[in-house]
Design a protein around this motif. Structure first.
Motif, PDB file in Angstrom:
ATOM      1  N   LEU A 162       0.831  -1.202   0.000  1.00 34.52           N
ATOM      2  CA  LEU A 162       0.000   0.000   0.000  1.00 34.52           C
ATOM      3  C   LEU A 162       0.870   1.258   0.000  1.00 34.52           C
ATOM      4  O   LEU A 162       1.752   1.429   0.850  1.00 34.52           O
ATOM      5  CB  LEU A 162      -0.913   0.004   1.229  1.00 34.52           C
ATOM      6  CG  LEU A 162      -1.960   1.112   1.275  1.00 34.52           C
ATOM      7  CD1 LEU A 162      -2.984   0.928   0.154  1.00 34.52           C
ATOM      8  CD2 LEU A 162      -2.658   1.129   2.630  1.00 34.52           C
ATOM      9  N   CYS A 163       0.578   2.139  -0.947  1.00 37.82           N
ATOM     10  CA  CYS A 163       1.272   3.418  -1.058  1.00 37.82           C
ATOM     11  C   CYS A 163       0.245   4.536  -1.188  1.00 37.82           C
ATOM     12  O   CYS A 163      -0.815   4.350  -1.782  1.00 37.82           O
ATOM     13  CB  CYS A 163       2.191   3.462  -2.279  1.00 37.82           C
ATOM     14  SG  CYS A 163       3.475   2.196  -2.287  1.00 37.82           S
TER      15      CYS A 163
ATOM     16  N   ASP B 114       4.768   1.184   0.637  1.00 39.47           N
ATOM     17  CA  ASP B 114       4.852  -0.277   0.652  1.00 39.47           C
ATOM     18  C   ASP B 114       4.401  -0.868   1.994  1.00 39.47           C
ATOM     19  O   ASP B 114       5.067  -1.724   2.565  1.00 39.47           O
ATOM     20  CB  ASP B 114       6.280  -0.721   0.326  1.00 39.47           C
ATOM     21  CG  ASP B 114       6.339  -2.201  -0.067  1.00 39.47           C
ATOM     22  OD1 ASP B 114       5.310  -2.725  -0.554  1.00 39.47           O
ATOM     23  OD2 ASP B 114       7.393  -2.825   0.131  1.00 39.47           O
ATOM     24  N   VAL B 115       3.249  -0.413   2.476  1.00 36.97           N
ATOM     25  CA  VAL B 115       2.726  -0.898   3.750  1.00 36.97           C
ATOM     26  C   VAL B 115       2.082  -2.266   3.558  1.00 36.97           C
ATOM     27  O   VAL B 115       1.258  -2.458   2.654  1.00 36.97           O
ATOM     28  CB  VAL B 115       1.698   0.094   4.340  1.00 36.97           C
ATOM     29  CG1 VAL B 115       0.969  -0.525   5.533  1.00 36.97           C
ATOM     30  CG2 VAL B 115       2.388   1.386   4.738  1.00 36.97           C
ATOM     31  N   GLY B 116       2.442  -3.185   4.405  1.00 35.01           N
ATOM     32  CA  GLY B 116       1.842  -4.511   4.394  1.00 35.01           C
ATOM     33  C   GLY B 116       1.533  -4.968   5.808  1.00 35.01           C
ATOM     34  O   GLY B 116       2.343  -4.771   6.719  1.00 35.01           O
TER      35      GLY B 116
ATOM     36  N   PHE C 266       1.178   2.333  16.538  1.00 32.76           N
ATOM     37  CA  PHE C 266       1.829   3.455  17.202  1.00 32.76           C
ATOM     38  C   PHE C 266       2.771   4.133  16.216  1.00 32.76           C
ATOM     39  O   PHE C 266       3.164   3.545  15.207  1.00 32.76           O
ATOM     40  CB  PHE C 266       2.617   2.975  18.420  1.00 32.76           C
ATOM     41  CG  PHE C 266       1.803   2.213  19.428  1.00 32.76           C
ATOM     42  CD1 PHE C 266       1.070   2.880  20.394  1.00 32.76           C
ATOM     43  CD2 PHE C 266       1.768   0.821  19.408  1.00 32.76           C
ATOM     44  CE1 PHE C 266       0.319   2.172  21.324  1.00 32.76           C
ATOM     45  CE2 PHE C 266       1.029   0.114  20.338  1.00 32.76           C
ATOM     46  CZ  PHE C 266       0.303   0.792  21.299  1.00 32.76           C
ATOM     47  N   GLY C 267       3.155   5.354  16.553  1.00 35.49           N
ATOM     48  CA  GLY C 267       4.108   6.048  15.707  1.00 35.49           C
ATOM     49  C   GLY C 267       4.061   7.533  15.964  1.00 35.49           C
ATOM     50  O   GLY C 267       3.081   8.059  16.504  1.00 35.49           O
TER      51      GLY C 267
ATOM     52  N   GLY D  29       5.983   6.668   7.111  1.00 40.01           N
ATOM     53  CA  GLY D  29       5.147   6.022   6.113  1.00 40.01           C
ATOM     54  C   GLY D  29       5.365   4.540   5.929  1.00 40.01           C
ATOM     55  O   GLY D  29       4.723   3.925   5.073  1.00 40.01           O
ATOM     56  N   LYS D  30       6.220   3.939   6.750  1.00 43.11           N
ATOM     57  CA  LYS D  30       6.527   2.516   6.617  1.00 43.11           C
ATOM     58  C   LYS D  30       6.203   1.770   7.913  1.00 43.11           C
ATOM     59  O   LYS D  30       6.340   2.323   9.008  1.00 43.11           O
ATOM     60  CB  LYS D  30       8.003   2.305   6.276  1.00 43.11           C
ATOM     61  CG  LYS D  30       8.445   2.912   4.962  1.00 43.11           C
ATOM     62  CD  LYS D  30       9.917   2.632   4.723  1.00 43.11           C
ATOM     63  CE  LYS D  30      10.394   3.213   3.395  1.00 43.11           C
ATOM     64  NZ  LYS D  30      11.833   2.936   3.148  1.00 43.11           N
ATOM     65  N   VAL D  31       5.792   0.512   7.774  1.00 47.22           N
ATOM     66  CA  VAL D  31       5.641  -0.355   8.943  1.00 47.22           C
ATOM     67  C   VAL D  31       7.026  -0.875   9.303  1.00 47.22           C
ATOM     68  O   VAL D  31       7.621  -1.661   8.563  1.00 47.22           O
ATOM     69  CB  VAL D  31       4.684  -1.530   8.655  1.00 47.22           C
ATOM     70  CG1 VAL D  31       4.637  -2.475   9.855  1.00 47.22           C
ATOM     71  CG2 VAL D  31       3.281  -1.017   8.343  1.00 47.22           C
ATOM     72  N   VAL D  32       7.550  -0.413  10.430  1.00 48.84           N
ATOM     73  CA  VAL D  32       8.897  -0.807  10.838  1.00 48.84           C
ATOM     74  C   VAL D  32       8.870  -1.902  11.902  1.00 48.84           C
ATOM     75  O   VAL D  32       9.920  -2.448  12.252  1.00 48.84           O
ATOM     76  CB  VAL D  32       9.696   0.415  11.346  1.00 48.84           C
ATOM     77  CG1 VAL D  32       9.889   1.433  10.221  1.00 48.84           C
ATOM     78  CG2 VAL D  32       8.996   1.066  12.542  1.00 48.84           C
ATOM     79  N   PHE D  33       7.676  -2.192  12.424  1.00 48.42           N
ATOM     80  CA  PHE D  33       7.545  -3.257  13.420  1.00 48.42           C
ATOM     81  C   PHE D  33       6.114  -3.747  13.392  1.00 48.42           C
ATOM     82  O   PHE D  33       5.169  -2.952  13.332  1.00 48.42           O
ATOM     83  CB  PHE D  33       7.888  -2.731  14.822  1.00 48.42           C
ATOM     84  CG  PHE D  33       7.816  -3.794  15.900  1.00 48.42           C
ATOM     85  CD1 PHE D  33       8.941  -4.522  16.238  1.00 48.42           C
ATOM     86  CD2 PHE D  33       6.631  -4.059  16.568  1.00 48.42           C
ATOM     87  CE1 PHE D  33       8.883  -5.504  17.226  1.00 48.42           C
ATOM     88  CE2 PHE D  33       6.558  -5.031  17.550  1.00 48.42           C
ATOM     89  CZ  PHE D  33       7.690  -5.758  17.880  1.00 48.42           C
TER      90      PHE D  33
END
Length: 239
Positions: free
Chosen positions: A13-14, A25-27, A39-40, A212-216
């Protein structure tokens, strides 16, 4: 045995606004009945992600599926699965609590909207204020009524964007109680929040968005809360 598709699946997802990339590039996946807390830091893309999931913003690229329905291929069936609680209450100040809920129930074609409104007011502990105009409600009461509004169509997925904002300690406790009851009733929930303590207490899965990215992304029972808190604050400091 055949693979069971996750209830919620987000792939690649962008979302871009001109030259600004809000999501990249969210997944993520979530099983039916799961409770995902995201969270973020501010500007990480949490609200944008929820708006895409709620069909309020079109994705630039990627795919989203809920309960087997693809956002692009079956938008109406996709929307029928959703309930949204955001910064904006979508409530009418001059209408009573019951009138607000009955109005939205009628919009969704719910049989006997007034009966449905009464049921939901009982669920969020506002039956005693059914005939009071919303303008007289505290922030906490409006938030609980917003949850009732989001449930009028009995959605399978409830989306919450920073629901604890502006709540005092008592109202926050009542909100957590409502969300826990919804989860115990097998409602699937995705919540974006800065409230680390309450989010970790409610979640079955947790994620961190940064730039903008899922890091965890991990199951709640597989993380060490102290280590997760340290990771979260590192991303806050780097924002």
């Amino acid at each position: 045995m055949p693979m069971v598709e996750p209830f919620l699946r987000v792939e690649g997802l962008c979302k871009s606004y001109g030259g600004l990339t809000a999501l990249e590039d969210v997944g993520l996946t979530l099983e039916a009945g799961g409770f995902l807390c995201l969270f973020g830091p501010n500007g990480a893309g949490k609200s944008t992600l929820l708006k895409v999931l709620a069909t309020l913003l079109p994705p630039t690229a990627g795919s989203v599926r809920v309960a087997g329905f693809d956002l692009e291929e079956h938008p109406e069936a996709f929307r029928a699965q959703l309930g949204l609680v955001s910064h904006q209450s979508f409530l009418y100040d001059d209408l009573s609590a019951r009138e607000n809920l009955a109005f939205y129930a009628a919009l969704y074609g719910v049989p006997d909207p007034s009966v449905r409104a009464g049921e939901l007011l009982e669920r969020v502990d506002l039956a005693h204020r059914a005939h009071s105009p919303v303008r007289e409600f505290s922030r906490g009461m409006q938030q609980r009524l917003s949850i009732a509004r989001a449930l009028v169509n009995d959605p399978s997925l409830l989306l919450l964007d920073e629901p604890y904002t502006g709540l005092d300690a008592h109202a926050a406790i009542r909100l957590s109680r409502q969300l826990r009851l919804l989860h115990e009733a097998r409602r699937t929930i995705v919540m974006a929040t800065h409230n680390l303590e309450r989010g970790l207490d409610l979640a079955t899965s947790v994620g961190i968005l940064a730039r903008g990215k899922v890091v965890f992304l991990q199951r709640r029972d597989q993380i060490d809360p102290e280590a997760f808190e340290q990771l979260y604050f590192r991303h806050l400091e780097a924002a």
